[in-house]
Write an enzyme that holds these catalytic residues in place. Structure first.
Site, PDB file in Angstrom:
ATOM      1  N   GLU A 279       0.826  -1.214   0.000  1.00  0.00           N
ATOM      2  CA  GLU A 279       0.000   0.000   0.000  1.00  0.00           C
ATOM      3  C   GLU A 279       0.858   1.261   0.000  1.00  0.00           C
ATOM      4  O   GLU A 279       0.420   2.301  -0.474  1.00  0.00           O
ATOM      5  CB  GLU A 279      -0.906   0.033   1.245  1.00  0.00           C
ATOM      6  CG  GLU A 279      -2.231  -0.643   1.035  1.00  0.00           C
ATOM      7  CD  GLU A 279      -3.213  -0.402   2.184  1.00  0.00           C
ATOM      8  OE1 GLU A 279      -2.831   0.184   3.210  1.00  0.00           O
ATOM      9  OE2 GLU A 279      -4.361  -0.830   2.049  1.00  0.00           O
ATOM     10  N   HIS A 300       8.778 -26.624  -1.373  1.00  0.00           N
ATOM     11  CA  HIS A 300       8.259 -27.797  -2.075  1.00  0.00           C
ATOM     12  C   HIS A 300       7.160 -27.420  -3.062  1.00  0.00           C
ATOM     13  O   HIS A 300       6.530 -28.302  -3.643  1.00  0.00           O
ATOM     14  CB  HIS A 300       7.751 -28.820  -1.057  1.00  0.00           C
ATOM     15  CG  HIS A 300       8.851 -29.329  -0.176  1.00  0.00           C
ATOM     16  ND1 HIS A 300       9.476 -30.553  -0.372  1.00  0.00           N
ATOM     17  CD2 HIS A 300       9.493 -28.752   0.866  1.00  0.00           C
ATOM     18  CE1 HIS A 300      10.432 -30.695   0.535  1.00  0.00           C
ATOM     19  NE2 HIS A 300      10.458 -29.616   1.307  1.00  0.00           N
ATOM     20  N   LYS A 414     -14.485  -0.135  -3.832  1.00  0.00           N
ATOM     21  CA  LYS A 414     -15.555   0.128  -2.857  1.00  0.00           C
ATOM     22  C   LYS A 414     -16.706   0.878  -3.525  1.00  0.00           C
ATOM     23  O   LYS A 414     -17.873   0.572  -3.305  1.00  0.00           O
ATOM     24  CB  LYS A 414     -15.026   0.952  -1.678  1.00  0.00           C
ATOM     25  CG  LYS A 414     -14.068   0.179  -0.789  1.00  0.00           C
ATOM     26  CD  LYS A 414     -13.653   1.027   0.392  1.00  0.00           C
ATOM     27  CE  LYS A 414     -12.484   0.409   1.119  1.00  0.00           C
ATOM     28  NZ  LYS A 414     -11.926   1.277   2.133  1.00  0.00           N
TER      29      LYS A 414
HETATM   30  O1  PA5 Z   1      -4.088   1.038   5.209  1.00  0.00           O
HETATM   31  C1  PA5 Z   1      -5.277   1.293   5.183  1.00  0.00           C
HETATM   32  O2  PA5 Z   1      -5.695   2.426   5.449  1.00  0.00           O
HETATM   33  C2  PA5 Z   1      -6.335   0.242   4.891  1.00  0.00           C
HETATM   34  O3  PA5 Z   1      -5.864  -0.953   4.426  1.00  0.00           O
HETATM   35  C3  PA5 Z   1      -7.128   0.029   6.147  1.00  0.00           C
HETATM   36  O4  PA5 Z   1      -6.303  -0.439   7.157  1.00  0.00           O
HETATM   37  C4  PA5 Z   1      -8.304  -0.937   5.970  1.00  0.00           C
HETATM   38  O5  PA5 Z   1      -9.045  -0.607   4.827  1.00  0.00           O
HETATM   39  C5  PA5 Z   1      -9.234  -0.857   7.194  1.00  0.00           C
HETATM   40  O6  PA5 Z   1      -9.678   0.445   7.371  1.00  0.00           O
HETATM   41  P1  PA5 Z   1     -10.397   0.929   8.675  1.00  0.00           P
HETATM   42  O7  PA5 Z   1      -9.504   0.744   9.836  1.00  0.00           O
HETATM   43  O8  PA5 Z   1     -10.709   2.356   8.403  1.00  0.00           O
HETATM   44  O9  PA5 Z   1     -11.657   0.091   8.812  1.00  0.00           O
END
Ligand code: PA5
Length: 424
Positions: A279, A300, A414
């Site tokens: 990310e 393996h 989303k």
């Molecule tokens: O790094 C990020 O922001 C995302 O991967 C979030 O961790 C994930 O979408 C969960 O989000 P939230 O804590 O707002 O529910």
């Protein structure tokens, strides 16, 4: 500094001159990060988070943890992404320290998974920790609806308030509104720390403390790491050496990084690492693809590809000096399997020889590799490891000239899903 970093298996792929060439860019990345002049600097609160986390905050969390363990058999952690992987990674790493079982929900939309979880826990005394930084994420929101409903069948409204804890934004989001309306116990998430950097905020600290983990040592390890990995001189800073090596290898066409471990307890740290690195770097048409393998199991299945597939990857081994447990291989009079050569030795001795052999074979096969070695599986070491990786990915992100602290791409699916669900 307890972590050891070995990069001798980069020889022939990267030279000292390469590292000297990238040093000015690493220096700039260091300054941008510290002086908050780089991209996404609003989300660099994780840098001094360990130092800013006071003992009184930790004591408050530990006090709640003692109370919860008195009235609960188990915990359900509801969350996804940064509100899930760090907790699970920590508990698998620190499995010997855990005092209460933790189950997970809200990290998928699998009906079968949730059905079996509720079946399994219907006669247990449960506490639920709902974690969502935004407070609006689909998976944990729906899992909370379902699990709350399941809890309402077991507990009175007053009892329910004792058994639901929320961790979310201080002001915004649906989870904060629900918390205020119902009067749940709650903790706030620092708004200058992104989800994937949040394991050392209440997101990680509260569920870990409830499970019995020594969160003071975890934070202490990270505090020391902030000092050790805060040094600008790359020669003295293994996190910067790792960051620079990754960047240089990427420039040379090594676009995939395989994080490989020979320790089961590190497998979920690999999952945490994948989110952190994927990310942070994967944007603007750039980014090393982070993937992970669990050895020797995956030798393996994926060993062939690593040894002889396309030479577009490099490997980082995540190793441990002390496995934490001794398991001695017995001698066998018949010796039909011909393994008396290792009789009397700890199984971890064989595991380490497997690592040495693999690192050598992959290097000779054209996969440059590095090794990060932790001394043991304790909370302080884990705190250091988290900080090491956070610092490294921030530097590589700046070397790649991306904003390592945003994740605009995760919104695209989303929007389409909400349209399909008819959600406004
Ligand atoms: O790094 C990020 O922001 C995302 O991967 C979030 O961790 C994930 O979408 C969960 O989000 P939230 O804590 O707002 O529910």
């Amino acid at each position: 500094m307890k972590i050891k970093f070995d990069q001798k298996n980069l020889e022939g792929f990267l030279s000292i001159k390469d590292f000297e060439g990238v040093q000015p860019a690493v220096d700039k990345a260091h300054h941008d990060l510290l002086k908050k002049t780089g991209k996404g600097s609003d989300y660099t609160g994780w840098l001094d988070l360990p130092e800013k986390t006071t003992d009184s905050t930790l004591d408050e969390i530990l006090g709640l943890a003692r109370t919860v363990r008195e009235h609960s058999d188990c915990l359900i952690g509801i969350g996804i992404g940064g509100s899930y992987v760090g907790i699970r990674a920590s508990l698998e790493f620190l499995i010997s320290d855990q005092k209460m079982p933790v189950y997970y929900a809200g990290h998928n939309l699998s009906a079968g998974y949730l059905y079996h979880l509720m079946e399994q826990l219907k006669d247990k005394r449960i506490t639920v920790v709902v974690i969502s930084k935004s407070g609006t994420t689909t998976e944990p929101a729906l899992a909370f609806r379902i699990i709350k409903n399941f809890m309402e069948e077991k507990y009175s409204p007053a009892e329910l308030k004792k058994r639901i804890i929320t961790i979310t934004d201080a002001e915004k989001g649906a989870l904060r509104s629900i918390t205020k309306k119902e009067g749940y116990q709650s903790f706030s998430i620092n708004n200058d720390v992104g989800g994937r950097f949040s394991v050392l905020t209440p997101v990680g600290l509260v569920p870990l403390a409830l499970a019995g983990i020594d969160i003071k040592s975890l934070i202490q390890g990270a505090r020391q790491a902030a000092v050790d990995y805060g040094v600008m001189d790359m020669g003295k800073n293994p996190a910067y050496q790792y960051a620079a090596a990754r960047y240089l290898l990427y420039q040379r066409g090594k676009v995939i990084e395989v994080l490989s471990t020979f320790y089961q307890r590190l497998s979920f740290v690999e999952e945490w690492w994948k989110q952190l690195f994927g990310e942070s770097e994967g944007k603007d048409g750039k980014g090393i693809f982070p993937t992970s393998l669990s050895f020797t199991t995956d030798l393996h299945s994926m060993g062939q590809l690593l040894q002889e597939g396309e030479r577009n990857m490099f490997e980082t081994f995540l190793m441990a000096e002390n496995s934490g447990h001794e398991v001695i291989i017995p001698s066998d009079d018949a010796n039909l399997d011909n393994f008396n050569c290792v009789a009397g030795k700890d199984l971890d001795f064989v595991n380490k020889q497997a690592y040495k052999a693999t690192a050598m074979a992959h290097y000779e096969g054209g996969v440059p590799n590095m090794t990060i070695t932790i001394p043991c599986f304790d909370a302080g070491t884990l705190g250091e490891l988290y900080y090491f990786f956070e610092k490294a990915v921030a530097i590589t992100g700046y070397l790649l000239e991306v904003n390592p602290f945003n994740q605009p791409g995760v919104e695209a699916y989303k929007k389409k899903m909400f349209a399909l669900l008819g959600r406004k």
